[in-house]
Write an enzyme that holds these catalytic residues in place. Structure first.
Site, PDB file in Angstrom:
ATOM      1  N   SER B 318       0.800  -1.221   0.000  1.00 49.69           N
ATOM      2  CA  SER B 318       0.000   0.000   0.000  1.00 49.69           C
ATOM      3  C   SER B 318       0.832   1.269   0.000  1.00 49.69           C
ATOM      4  O   SER B 318       0.336   2.323  -0.331  1.00 49.69           O
ATOM      5  CB  SER B 318      -0.929  -0.001   1.204  1.00 49.69           C
ATOM      6  OG  SER B 318      -0.160   0.083   2.380  1.00 49.69           O
ATOM      7  N   HIS B 346      -5.174  -5.016  -0.195  1.00 46.72           N
ATOM      8  CA  HIS B 346      -5.416  -3.982  -1.197  1.00 46.72           C
ATOM      9  C   HIS B 346      -5.720  -4.543  -2.570  1.00 46.72           C
ATOM     10  O   HIS B 346      -6.244  -3.841  -3.414  1.00 46.72           O
ATOM     11  CB  HIS B 346      -4.205  -3.044  -1.266  1.00 46.72           C
ATOM     12  CG  HIS B 346      -4.100  -2.141  -0.093  1.00 46.72           C
ATOM     13  ND1 HIS B 346      -4.639  -0.868  -0.088  1.00 46.72           N
ATOM     14  CD2 HIS B 346      -3.564  -2.325   1.125  1.00 46.72           C
ATOM     15  CE1 HIS B 346      -4.422  -0.317   1.099  1.00 46.72           C
ATOM     16  NE2 HIS B 346      -3.767  -1.180   1.848  1.00 46.72           N
ATOM     17  N   LYS B 378     -11.704  -2.525   1.972  1.00 49.01           N
ATOM     18  CA  LYS B 378     -11.339  -1.676   0.853  1.00 49.01           C
ATOM     19  C   LYS B 378     -12.325  -1.821  -0.296  1.00 49.01           C
ATOM     20  O   LYS B 378     -13.236  -1.019  -0.424  1.00 49.01           O
ATOM     21  CB  LYS B 378      -9.914  -1.982   0.432  1.00 49.01           C
ATOM     22  CG  LYS B 378      -8.905  -1.334   1.349  1.00 49.01           C
ATOM     23  CD  LYS B 378      -8.191  -2.296   2.234  1.00 49.01           C
ATOM     24  CE  LYS B 378      -7.355  -1.557   3.269  1.00 49.01           C
ATOM     25  NZ  LYS B 378      -6.794  -2.453   4.249  1.00 49.01           N
TER      26      LYS B 378
END
Lengths: 486, 543
Positions: B318, B346, B378
């Site tokens: 990230s 992610h 996310k």
């Protein structure tokens, strides 16, 4: 006489040194060097470090067989097949298709299906959606979070509160934020798993004292004091903490806070208090064990609790003085590196706090119920009630253990099943047996809820009936293990 | 001296770990040892093509920090530190007013709770630019977001809310990759329905009485989404790592962890009690060397062979925007009989033609990854995490995961959000909305990365990664960039030490399928116009 002779010898030696030929001196010098070398070199030659050849290495790699990633689990492992709850886990609960009265969840104030809480959560859902899509630092701070922190701080009458998105992570992150390698933590033997993990993450020195035994704690503190006197320089930078629970999850007992506070000032150790069970339960206004004992919250350095029991939401919080709490905003791992609490859960917690503030009577009702059910459960043959009478979660334990944990667990499971057949949902308190520092004996945990009707309470009575001698006797009597009633 | 679009970068040395060819893997997985393609002029890409391993070009670049910039950055930190000492001195003698909270009187003689230097950085560096973080928002974290305006009259020691709301700020900070953070639409409706039926809490753990039918439904869906035998869901992404790794490995086991792994993986590894060794970020030679040495030499001191070896990697990193070299990792893992733990926090939803994450992106078999971990925070716009894998693994976790035994289970409305959004991505809702979102995100990523590159910004990471770090280097620019962008109605994330190496402070853009082309154009346009104000180009023309 002797000294004169010695002097003469010395003079002669020096003279002899002058007179000796150069080759002689050189030879002797070399010999001396040789001796020094012999003295300092290793007496044996290390085995020639023959490096492995590429082929040998490949063979080793070929040979190596790792253990399987996970060991196989037997099909009848007691924890493998979960109970399936259909529908909301509130006062009445449908477990594995069977409708039961719920004595197993921590919904102490019955706020789980409170329409006001639901309405507040719904309004929040319509405004913010579900997720926050980021940690608090990166656009994951919502106004509801700030409100909730504010409200919690006000409710607890302290300076600041900080919320985490997971109850377990709260104390597990808070402890390592302060206590580092080399610091010393005094912790109760019965401390819950989250505390154990926090301590492990902190890598501090851990000193266990006997459950609720202040004499034992003082002994350890005294020992430490002696140690400190030996090395005052180290003592000046060694922080000392006492980590305790308000109501112990593992025993249902209450911590002797007044004595702890006395010890705190006497031995200059800070107190961290885990209040997951006592927050929203003990005290006139549900502020927990500090209110219960009438102790100023400023005397406690850090209070942590989760919002998953009384508040019937998700997440946890820490509160205390800003000097202490604010540090977690950069150092609390579960705070910094995790997505923030979904706003609808925060909104639900705010509304639950509102209800708690508006009706302080509910805590009294809960207390009365706890006492009543404690009384009702006394005297069941083979089972004893463990825990304070004002604890809404307590344990039923076999009076006489069968001797093997496995058998005990099986027996208790039978009792749980027996109750389940009679529409009473209880649960065994589950533990990871290999991981727990000091494994509590197997028990069933009962969560009392205010939602159970007042006035004797059919739930309460039913529980007593099913477990007690009046009802169908539990199987334990047939196995002949528990004979006498306490 | 401003460089032309796409020019001038090719001469810059490129950091080795980004693109150097991988060492030869013997078992025939790699035939051509990766040739660093001689990039055409104007391109900084070094393309790794590993024979049969990669089905698509793998372009990833990390430019080395230019010497001048590095020196200036260190000087910047030096000046800040000097001033910090000066002001600490002034505070000590009460010449400057002390803003921070202090210990209460009764406990003055306790051992100090904080070491003095521990907070030096916070007090003297972070506090100056604190307004760039924790900005409170009061709307859905969608493509645009409303931010509460705040002011500080004491140099960021405290904030006051003015009551104004900065409306419609372009949100380049939230991890809303597929745009499921919404307060309308099918997900919200479904979640609302479940909320009214179930309430928000569960008040018990999975093993006791907190295992709802909703959780069972979710886990079956996650398993079929990932293409694995079984899956288990947890209440918090961070805790999924930190509470499950200890269930998998322990004493006598070895963990090989990427140096840039997330804090949760690091914590989980530490809690497990296994030995931890670190390999260079995404560097397969480094990993292979560690693997080889581990098996050949066994445990230190006792010389016993390791019980098992677990490799911990992330799908998308990230802070770097890089994508794991999964095909090579899998080849190595197979060759050395190690186990692979892949954290897709992610990448799940954000990568791959079907949104199934990095495995899908490389067209690999999910069976080859032993532990598939990811989060719902996310791409799914919810919260929580999961672990997927073989049935034995999940059965074991069901009985041994710390989370299942001691932590409250997922909130039912959150579960419903995940279920609905996941079904949408899978196309089970009867629409093509999910596929469109995935495509939109991929397009946005390509477009935005290309535009920034053309404009001459230094960006890190893989060209397909929706996380776009833009290098700022100097500490002063962190604050300047964040503030200037907010003034122009763009919310970005800026990060510096300790989240990044000391000279590699950066801004981070997270792309979303909710971003329209106009939004991205606005952002790039503003950046093009104002880049000199904050001088993010870092003297690019000077070389």
């Amino acid at each position: 006489m002797a000294t004169v002779a010695e002097q003469w010898v010395l003079v002669e030696m020096v003279q002899a040194l002058y007179e000796a030929p150069a080759y002689h001196l050189i030879l002797e010098g070399i010999l001396i060097l040789w001796i020094i070398r012999l003295l300092f070199s290793k007496t044996y030659k290390l085995q020639e470090r023959s490096d492995l050849t590429v082929k040998e290495k490949e063979e080793l790699i070929e040979e190596w067989q790792p253990e399987p990633l996970v060991p196989p689990i037997s099909k009848d492992h007691p924890a493998l097949n979960y109970n399936i709850v259909s529908g909301p886990p509130s006062h009445n609960i449908v477990v594995n298709g069977k409708k039961c009265v719920n004595f197993a969840s921590f919904n102490f104030l019955g706020l789980l299906d409170n329409p006001r809480v639901k309405a507040a959560a719904l309004a929040s859902l319509k405004k913010y959606g579900v997720g926050t899509c980021g940690p608090r630092g990166f656009y994951g701070t919502f106004d509801v979070h700030l409100d909730l922190e504010d409200r919690l701080a006000k409710f607890m009458k302290t300076e600041e509160a900080i919320i985490y998105s997971y109850g377990f992570a709260t104390i597990a992150s808070a402890i390592p934020a302060y206590s580092k390698r080399g610091d010393i933590v005094f912790v109760d033997r019965a401390a819950c798993f989250a505390i154990q993990k926090g301590l492990q993450a902190s890598r501090s020195d851990i000193k266990l004292f006997k459950h609720n035994d202040m004499a034992d704690l003082e002994r350890l503190l005294k020992e430490q004091e002696m140690e400190d006197q030996k090395n005052p320089r180290k003592a000046r930078v060694t922080r000392r903490f006492i980590v305790v629970e308000g109501l112990y999850m593992n025993t249902g007992t209450i911590c002797p806070l007044p004595e702890l506070v006395k010890l705190k000032y006497k031995y200059k150790a800070r107190i961290f208090l885990e209040e997951s069970l006592s927050f929203g339960v003990l005290g006139e206004h549900g502020r927990g064990v500090t209110e219960h004992f009438g102790i100023s919250i400023d005397d406690i350095d850090l209070i942590s609790a989760n919002m998953e029991n009384s508040l019937a939401s998700i997440g946890g919080f820490c509160c205390g003085r800003s000097f202490v709490i604010d540090h977690q905003r950069l150092s609390g791992q579960g705070y910094c590196f995790s997505a923030s609490l979904p706003p609808l859960l925060a909104a639900a917690a705010i509304e639950a706090l509102n209800i708690m503030e508006e009706n302080p009577g509910i805590f009294l009702v809960l207390k009365e119920k706890c006492e009543r059910i404690h009384k009702a459960l006394q005297g069941i043959s083979g089972l004893k009630v463990v825990g304070e009478s004002l604890s809404p979660a307590f344990h039923l334990q076999l009076t006489d253990s069968t001797g093997s944990r496995e058998k005990d667990v099986k027996l208790l499971q039978e009792i749980v099943n027996h109750c389940m057949d009679r529409s009473i949902a209880l649960t065994q308190a589950r533990y990871l047996e290999k991981e727990e520092k000091c494994l509590p004996p197997p028990r069933r945990r009962t969560g009392e809820s205010r939602a159970h009707n007042q006035g004797g309470g059919p739930g309460c009575a039913a529980l007593g009936r099913v477990l007690g001698p009046g009802g169908q006797p539990p199987r334990s009597t047939r196995t002949g293990l528990c004979i006498a009633a306490l | 001296m401003r460089p032309g679009p796409g020019g001038c970068c090719c001469r810059r040395p490129v950091r080795a770990n980004g693109c150097v060819a991988n060492g030869e893997v013997r078992n025939g997985y790699v035939r051509s040892s990766a040739a660093v393609a001689a990039a055409a002029a104007g391109q900084i890409h070094h393309i790794t093509q590993n024979g049969g391993l990669y089905k698509r070009p793998f372009n990833e670049a990390f430019e080395e920090t230019p010497m001048l910039v590095a020196v200036l950055t260190y000087v910047g930190y030096g000046v800040l530190t000097l001033f910090g000492y000066l002001r600490d001195f002034l505070r000590h003698w009460r010449i400057e007013k002390c803003h921070h909270a202090t210990e209460r009187k009764e406990q003055q003689d306790f051992v100090s709770l904080y070491q003095d230097f521990e907070n030096f950085y916070t007090r003297n560096l972070y506090m100056r630019i604190r307004d760039n973080w924790n900005r409170p928002i009061c709307s859905v974290p969608g493509a645009r977001v409303d931010i509460m305006e705040r002011q500080s009259h004491d140099y960021n020691w405290s904030f006051k809310y003015t009551g104004n709301i900065i409306k419609g700020v372009i949100n380049m900070g939230s991890y809303n990759y597929l745009g499921f953070a919404r307060n309308t639409g099918s997900c919200q409706e479904a979640a609302a329905k479940v909320l009214e039926e179930y309430g928000v809490g569960v008040c018990s753990t999975r093993q006791e009485i907190g295992n709802l039918d909703k959780h069972e439904e979710l886990e079956k869906l996650v398993a079929s989404f990932l293409g694995v035998e079984a899956a288990m869901a947890y209440g918090m992404g961070f805790a999924t790592n930190s509470m499950n790794i200890p269930a998998l490995v322990g004493k006598g086991c070895l963990i090989l962890s990427d140096e840039l792994n997330h804090a949760s993986l690091v914590l989980g590894a530490r809690l497990s009690g296994a030995t931890i060794r670190i390999f260079k970020h995404n560097n397969m030679q480094s990993l292979e060397k560690l693997l080889k040495d581990a098996i050949v030499y066994g445990q230190p001191r006792t010389r016993r062979p390791w019980k098992k070896i677990l490799i911990l990697v992330e799908g998308i990193y990230s802070m770097e925007g890089s994508i794991v070299r999964l095909p090579e990792v899998i080849a190595l893992k197979k060759k050395y009989k190690a186990y692979l733990y892949l954290d897709e926090a992610h990448s799940i939803g954000a990568l791959g033609p079907r949104g199934r994450g990095v495995v899908d992106y490389f067209g690999l078999d999910p069976e080859d990854v032993d532990v598939m971990m990811g989060t719902f925070t996310k791409s799914f716009g919810a919260s929580g995490g999961y672990i997927g894998g073989k049935k034995e693994l999940i059965d074991y976790l069901r009985t041994h995961s710390h989370s299942a035994v001691y932590a409250t289970s997922l909130s039912p409305p959150v579960v419903e959000q995940i279920v609905t959004s996941m079904k949408c991505i899978m196309g089970q809702d009867g629409t093509t909305l999910g596929t469109e979102c995935i495509q939109q995100l991929a397009e946005n990523t390509k477009y935005f990365r290309r535009r920034l590159k053309e404009m001459g910004f230094i960006i890190y990471g893989n060209e397909d990664s929706p996380v776009v770090p833009l290098m700022l280097y100097m500490p002063a620019k962190i604050g300047a960039f964040g503030r200037e962008m907010l003034k122009r109605n763009i919310g970005v994330v800026v990060v510096g030490f300790p989240a990044t190496p000391i000279i590699e402070s950066r801004a981070r853009f997270c792309l979303s399928a909710a971003h329209t082309k106009e939004i991205l154009d606005t952002v790039t346009h503003i950046m093009a116009n104002w880049q000199f104000l904050v001088a993010v180009l870092c003297f690019k023309g000077d070389r």
